[in-house]
Design a protein around this motif. Structure first.
Motif, mmCIF file in Angstrom:
data_model
loop_
_atom_site.group_PDB
_atom_site.id
_atom_site.type_symbol
_atom_site.label_atom_id
_atom_site.label_comp_id
_atom_site.label_asym_id
_atom_site.label_seq_id
_atom_site.Cartn_x
_atom_site.Cartn_y
_atom_site.Cartn_z
ATOM 1 N N LEU A 1 0.818 -1.211 0.000
ATOM 2 C CA LEU A 1 0.000 0.000 0.000
ATOM 3 C C LEU A 1 0.850 1.259 0.000
ATOM 4 C CD1 LEU A 1 -2.816 1.347 0.293
ATOM 5 C CD2 LEU A 1 -2.565 1.092 2.772
ATOM 6 N N THR A 2 1.947 1.239 0.756
ATOM 7 C CA THR A 2 2.770 2.434 0.884
ATOM 8 C C THR A 2 3.649 2.697 -0.337
ATOM 9 O OG1 THR A 2 4.354 1.085 2.134
ATOM 10 C CG2 THR A 2 2.827 2.459 3.395
ATOM 11 N N ARG A 3 3.619 1.821 -1.316
ATOM 12 C CA ARG A 3 4.301 2.096 -2.574
ATOM 13 C C ARG A 3 3.495 3.041 -3.462
ATOM 14 N NH1 ARG A 3 9.682 0.626 -2.783
ATOM 15 N NH2 ARG A 3 9.966 -1.399 -1.803
ATOM 16 N N ALA B 1 -4.612 -5.054 3.454
ATOM 17 C CA ALA B 1 -3.488 -4.352 2.827
ATOM 18 C C ALA B 1 -2.206 -4.762 3.527
ATOM 19 C CB ALA B 1 -3.683 -2.837 2.914
ATOM 20 N N THR B 2 -1.124 -4.772 2.771
ATOM 21 C CA THR B 2 0.191 -5.002 3.363
ATOM 22 C C THR B 2 1.063 -3.787 3.110
ATOM 23 O OG1 THR B 2 1.199 -6.019 1.389
ATOM 24 C CG2 THR B 2 -0.006 -7.472 2.889
ATOM 25 N N ALA B 3 1.982 -3.543 4.016
ATOM 26 C CA ALA B 3 2.898 -2.404 3.869
ATOM 27 C C ALA B 3 4.137 -2.675 4.697
ATOM 28 C CB ALA B 3 2.227 -1.106 4.336
ATOM 29 N N ASN B 4 5.244 -2.103 4.254
ATOM 30 C CA ASN B 4 6.446 -2.188 5.076
ATOM 31 C C ASN B 4 6.885 -0.780 5.444
ATOM 32 O OD1 ASN B 4 9.069 -1.279 3.623
ATOM 33 N ND2 ASN B 4 8.012 -2.464 2.040
ATOM 34 N N ASP B 5 7.599 -0.687 6.538
ATOM 35 C CA ASP B 5 7.980 0.629 7.053
ATOM 36 C C ASP B 5 9.496 0.808 7.074
ATOM 37 O OD1 ASP B 5 8.517 -1.232 8.971
ATOM 38 O OD2 ASP B 5 7.355 -0.290 10.567
#
Length: 364
Positions: free
Chosen positions: A161-163, A200-204
């Motif tokens: 998601l954060t892309r 949703a998946t996201a990495n930080d």
């Protein structure tokens, strides 16, 4: 879902584990939320694994704290979406696929987030030939995975998601808060059928990450998936996945040497923690994540080398190049970190002498 061909390299979870899902469905006598194929209890059992009352063994899909999976499943039974957060390689995609398979029987409704993802990818697009010929119509509309999930009442997955640019992410706000998808071109809207929700998946901790707006984050319940807590837990994950991948890829039968798996896992854990297992020596931390997924890849590649070019047994020479390739992402910083680890730690371990020699040969 239709049956898959035996030649398919990686069947979807609902097909690969169809027997387990059928057994759970048959024995599941607990309440099921609207649109769910299984009860929340059965979904958790499918992810965590165990033996059912009829003797059916459910293989574990996630090795870690059961409570995290319970929270994730409980979230999806409410009106809040689920955000799986963590560093790369913590099984976020794997968990989201299996949750969708168990809950909806379909894990294929997927949006892959990238810097080039547009709002239309999340909402809907158009068949421009029909649009030009006929004007806006239902027939000319091309539904997105989210559109299809809302109309069917199923789980939709949004990867990374954060892309996505923040303005694209925010196209989800109305979908998640009002459970409707406005279609102004048709002067209409699509209301979600019961059973619809979003994972949703996201990495930080990676390049190219965009912050999630506060408005969107409020629509999610966040579950952080950590790296494996202990070396034994991580070894178990790597061993199981390597065995599964070996069968899927039809690799010649090579025993996955426990000593080599333990060595790979130990190296990755020590370098990413910045300290040796006995906590006596501080280490430079490489720029890469050195995740469990990368450890699985290193060992699997080692098995292929042993099978096709070795003596049929996994040896230090088979995993050495994979480890160095995983550790040294930045040719300047990581090379220094690796050489210090090799000379200061590996060389001091008598039972690692063969691995040390294999790594030194790569530099020759």
């Amino acid at each position: 879902m239709s049956e898959t061909s035996p030649d398919v390299l990686r069947p979807h979870a609902e097909l690969h584990y169809a027997d387990e899902l059928a057994a759970l469905d048959r024995l599941d006598d607990r309440d099921r939320p609207p649109g769910w194929k299984l009860s929340p209890w059965a979904v958790v059992r499918y992810l965590i694994g165990g033996e059912l009352s009829d003797g059916t063994v459910i293989s574990p899909k996630y090795v870690g704290k059961q409570r995290l999976i319970e929270i994730a499943v409980a979230t999806l039974a409410t009106d809040r979406a689920l955000l799986l957060l963590g560093v790369p390689g913590t099984a976020k995609t794997w968990v989201s696929e299996h949750l969708a398979a168990a809950i909806s029987g379909d894990s294929t409704l997927l949006v892959q987030g990238t810097a080039g993802t547009t709002e239309e990818t999340l909402r809907y697009g158009w068949n421009y030939a029909r649009l030009l010929a006929e004007g806006p119509s239902e027939a000319a509309l091309v539904p997105s995975p989210i559109h299809r999930g809302m109309s069917r009442g199923t789980i939709v997955r949004v990867e990374e998601l954060t892309r996505m640019p923040p303005e694209v992410q925010d196209a989800l706000v109305t979908v998640l808060s009002e459970k409707v998808l406005p279609i102004p071109e048709l002067d209409s809207e699509l209301s979600a059928v019961r059973g619809f929700n979003l994972i949703a998946t996201a990495n930080d901790r990676d390049r190219g990450v965009n912050d999630i707006s506060s408005a969107l984050r409020r629509r999610f319940n966040t579950v952080v998936l950590p790296l494996p807590a202990t070396v034994e837990e991580e070894i178990a994950i790597v061993s199981r996945r390597v065995s599964e991948l070996g069968a899927t890829l039809a690799l010649p039968d090579v025993p996955a040497a426990a000593d080599e798996i333990r060595r790979v896992v130990t190296i990755f854990r020590e370098l990413r923690n910045g300290v040796t297992a006995d906590e006596r020596t501080s280490l430079k931390v490489p720029t890469g994540t050195l995740s469990t997924a990368e450890a699985i890849s290193v060992v699997t590649n080692g098995l292929a080398l042993a099978a096709h070019f070795g003596d049929g047994e996994l040896a230090p020479t088979d995993v050495a190049s994979g480890i160095v390739g995983a550790v040294v992402s930045d040719p300047i910083h990581d090379t220094v970190a690796w050489r210090e680890y090799l000379e200061g730690v590996v060389s001091e371990r008598p039972d690692w002498a063969d691995f040390y020699d294999a790594c030194r040969e790569l530099d020759a």
